[in-house]
Design a protein around this motif. Structure first.
Motif, PDB file in Angstrom:
ATOM      1  N   MET A   1       0.852  -1.179   0.000  1.00 42.70           N
ATOM      2  CA  MET A   1       0.000   0.000   0.000  1.00 42.70           C
ATOM      3  C   MET A   1       0.894   1.239   0.000  1.00 42.70           C
ATOM      4  O   MET A   1       1.750   1.389   0.861  1.00 42.70           O
ATOM      5  CB  MET A   1      -0.884  -0.006   1.247  1.00 42.70           C
ATOM      6  N   VAL A   2       0.705   2.116  -0.964  1.00 41.66           N
ATOM      7  CA  VAL A   2       1.470   3.351  -1.073  1.00 41.66           C
ATOM      8  C   VAL A   2       0.494   4.509  -0.959  1.00 41.66           C
ATOM      9  O   VAL A   2      -0.544   4.528  -1.616  1.00 41.66           O
ATOM     10  CB  VAL A   2       2.236   3.416  -2.423  1.00 41.66           C
ATOM     11  N   ARG A   3       0.846   5.479  -0.139  1.00 43.69           N
ATOM     12  CA  ARG A   3      -0.021   6.645   0.051  1.00 43.69           C
ATOM     13  C   ARG A   3       0.456   7.757  -0.886  1.00 43.69           C
ATOM     14  O   ARG A   3       1.564   8.240  -0.782  1.00 43.69           O
ATOM     15  CB  ARG A   3       0.023   7.113   1.498  1.00 43.69           C
ATOM     16  N   GLY A   4      -0.413   8.132  -1.818  1.00 45.35           N
ATOM     17  CA  GLY A   4      -0.119   9.222  -2.746  1.00 45.35           C
ATOM     18  C   GLY A   4      -0.754  10.499  -2.267  1.00 45.35           C
ATOM     19  O   GLY A   4      -1.068  10.665  -1.084  1.00 45.35           O
ATOM     20  N   SER A   5      -0.960  11.421  -3.164  1.00 43.63           N
ATOM     21  CA  SER A   5      -1.601  12.679  -2.790  1.00 43.63           C
ATOM     22  C   SER A   5      -3.101  12.441  -2.604  1.00 43.63           C
ATOM     23  O   SER A   5      -3.849  12.332  -3.557  1.00 43.63           O
ATOM     24  CB  SER A   5      -1.362  13.740  -3.863  1.00 43.63           C
ATOM     25  N   ARG A  15       3.392  -9.053  -9.770  1.00 37.77           N
ATOM     26  CA  ARG A  15       2.577  -9.074 -10.989  1.00 37.77           C
ATOM     27  C   ARG A  15       2.746  -7.801 -11.818  1.00 37.77           C
ATOM     28  O   ARG A  15       2.125  -7.667 -12.871  1.00 37.77           O
ATOM     29  CB  ARG A  15       1.107  -9.260 -10.628  1.00 37.77           C
ATOM     30  N   LYS A  16       3.580  -6.865 -11.345  1.00 35.67           N
ATOM     31  CA  LYS A  16       3.821  -5.572 -12.015  1.00 35.67           C
ATOM     32  C   LYS A  16       2.499  -4.845 -12.252  1.00 35.67           C
ATOM     33  O   LYS A  16       2.150  -4.454 -13.358  1.00 35.67           O
ATOM     34  CB  LYS A  16       4.569  -5.764 -13.329  1.00 35.67           C
ATOM     35  N   GLU A  17       1.757  -4.632 -11.161  1.00 34.19           N
ATOM     36  CA  GLU A  17       0.460  -3.978 -11.238  1.00 34.19           C
ATOM     37  C   GLU A  17       0.349  -2.888 -10.189  1.00 34.19           C
ATOM     38  O   GLU A  17       0.953  -2.974  -9.117  1.00 34.19           O
ATOM     39  CB  GLU A  17      -0.677  -4.988 -11.003  1.00 34.19           C
ATOM     40  N   CYS A  18      -0.426  -1.885 -10.525  1.00 35.48           N
ATOM     41  CA  CYS A  18      -0.739  -0.797  -9.601  1.00 35.48           C
ATOM     42  C   CYS A  18      -2.196  -0.428  -9.831  1.00 35.48           C
ATOM     43  O   CYS A  18      -2.689  -0.504 -10.963  1.00 35.48           O
ATOM     44  CB  CYS A  18       0.175   0.400  -9.861  1.00 35.48           C
ATOM     45  N   PRO A  29       7.207   1.624 -14.720  1.00 31.46           N
ATOM     46  CA  PRO A  29       6.678   1.767 -13.357  1.00 31.46           C
ATOM     47  C   PRO A  29       6.200   3.193 -13.067  1.00 31.46           C
ATOM     48  O   PRO A  29       6.877   4.167 -13.388  1.00 31.46           O
ATOM     49  CB  PRO A  29       7.863   1.400 -12.468  1.00 31.46           C
ATOM     50  N   CYS A  30       5.019   3.296 -12.480  1.00 29.38           N
ATOM     51  CA  CYS A  30       4.454   4.595 -12.110  1.00 29.38           C
ATOM     52  C   CYS A  30       5.179   5.109 -10.858  1.00 29.38           C
ATOM     53  O   CYS A  30       5.960   4.386 -10.241  1.00 29.38           O
ATOM     54  CB  CYS A  30       2.965   4.449 -11.868  1.00 29.38           C
ATOM     55  N   PRO A  31       4.945   6.352 -10.471  1.00 28.86           N
ATOM     56  CA  PRO A  31       5.604   6.879  -9.261  1.00 28.86           C
ATOM     57  C   PRO A  31       5.308   6.063  -8.004  1.00 28.86           C
ATOM     58  O   PRO A  31       6.176   5.944  -7.133  1.00 28.86           O
ATOM     59  CB  PRO A  31       5.048   8.295  -9.140  1.00 28.86           C
ATOM     60  N   HIS A  32       4.118   5.494  -7.915  1.00 28.63           N
ATOM     61  CA  HIS A  32       3.785   4.681  -6.748  1.00 28.63           C
ATOM     62  C   HIS A  32       4.649   3.421  -6.718  1.00 28.63           C
ATOM     63  O   HIS A  32       5.180   3.032  -5.686  1.00 28.63           O
ATOM     64  CB  HIS A  32       2.304   4.280  -6.776  1.00 28.63           C
ATOM     65  N   LYS A  38      11.835   1.483  -4.445  1.00 21.39           N
ATOM     66  CA  LYS A  38      12.895   2.174  -3.701  1.00 21.39           C
ATOM     67  C   LYS A  38      12.877   1.782  -2.223  1.00 21.39           C
ATOM     68  O   LYS A  38      13.924   1.654  -1.585  1.00 21.39           O
ATOM     69  CB  LYS A  38      12.724   3.681  -3.856  1.00 21.39           C
ATOM     70  N   LEU A  39      11.688   1.557  -1.685  1.00 20.24           N
ATOM     71  CA  LEU A  39      11.560   1.153  -0.291  1.00 20.24           C
ATOM     72  C   LEU A  39      12.212  -0.209  -0.044  1.00 20.24           C
ATOM     73  O   LEU A  39      12.814  -0.452   0.995  1.00 20.24           O
ATOM     74  CB  LEU A  39      10.083   1.121   0.107  1.00 20.24           C
ATOM     75  N   LEU A  40      12.136  -1.082  -1.050  1.00 19.79           N
ATOM     76  CA  LEU A  40      12.732  -2.416  -0.943  1.00 19.79           C
ATOM     77  C   LEU A  40      14.172  -2.452  -1.463  1.00 19.79           C
ATOM     78  O   LEU A  40      14.751  -3.527  -1.573  1.00 19.79           O
ATOM     79  CB  LEU A  40      11.887  -3.419  -1.724  1.00 19.79           C
ATOM     80  N   HIS A  41      14.732  -1.287  -1.793  1.00 15.51           N
ATOM     81  CA  HIS A  41      16.092  -1.146  -2.322  1.00 15.51           C
ATOM     82  C   HIS A  41      16.291  -1.992  -3.572  1.00 15.51           C
ATOM     83  O   HIS A  41      17.335  -2.601  -3.768  1.00 15.51           O
ATOM     84  CB  HIS A  41      17.140  -1.530  -1.252  1.00 15.51           C
ATOM     85  N   GLY A  42      15.301  -2.016  -4.427  1.00 12.46           N
ATOM     86  CA  GLY A  42      15.383  -2.765  -5.676  1.00 12.46           C
ATOM     87  C   GLY A  42      15.812  -1.868  -6.826  1.00 12.46           C
ATOM     88  O   GLY A  42      15.897  -0.640  -6.701  1.00 12.46           O
ATOM     89  N   ASN A  43      16.068  -2.470  -7.971  1.00 14.17           N
ATOM     90  CA  ASN A  43      16.452  -1.748  -9.172  1.00 14.17           C
ATOM     91  C   ASN A  43      15.199  -1.515 -10.013  1.00 14.17           C
ATOM     92  O   ASN A  43      14.507  -2.469 -10.388  1.00 14.17           O
ATOM     93  CB  ASN A  43      17.491  -2.557  -9.962  1.00 14.17           C
TER      94      ASN A  43
END
Length: 140
Positions: A1-5, A15-18, A29-32, A38-43
């Motif tokens: 869960m990512v909190r946007g504006s 599954r590469k879904e948002c 990838p979208c900003p979310h 980035k939170l998981l330190h992935g590429n």
């Protein structure tokens, strides 16, 4: 869960879904999703669709694009400061603006009527009252 504006968005990296659907539509990838990666330190580049990768582009355009030989071009990474000073690089031309307000370049329309002057003293066309040369015109 990512909190946007003002919106909470669910991101599934496996599954590469948002839920904003931007990632599914573009393949990038979208900003979310970027925030979750980035939170998981992935590429981030591992989550981009394969068609956007440089290797795929090289495969697509390999037969239609012929590389240019660069044997006489200097390698930018190996140049020293003296090499930069000795080379002549293109500089933009010097331009000066004339002083004052620019002239109006009005183009009259071909359909515009040309004003014909008519004298109020002698009723002849081509001049006005101040330029009239008829001494005593007889106006009927």
């Amino acid at each position: 869960m990512v909190r946007g504006s003002n919106v909470d968005v669910c991101v599934n990296l496996l599954r590469k879904e948002c839920t904003c659907l931007e990632w599914q539509m573009t393949g990038i990838p979208c900003p979310h999703a970027c925030a979750a990666i980035k939170l998981l330190h992935g590429n981030i580049y591992t989550y981009v669709e394969e068609c956007y990768l440089k290797s795929s582009q090289e495969k697509i355009y390999a037969s239609s694009m012929i590389p240019i030989e660069t044997h006489d071009m200097p390698d930018v990474n190996n140049l020293t400061l003296t090499d930069w000073e000795n080379n002549i690089f293109l500089i933009p031309p010097t331009t000066t603006r004339p002083p004052g307000r620019p002239c109006k370049k009005r183009r009259e329309s071909q359909f515009q009527d040309v004003h014909v002057y008519k004298c109020s003293r002698c009723d002849q066309s081509g001049h006005n009252r101040s330029k009239c040369r008829n001494p005593n015109p007889e106006k009927i």
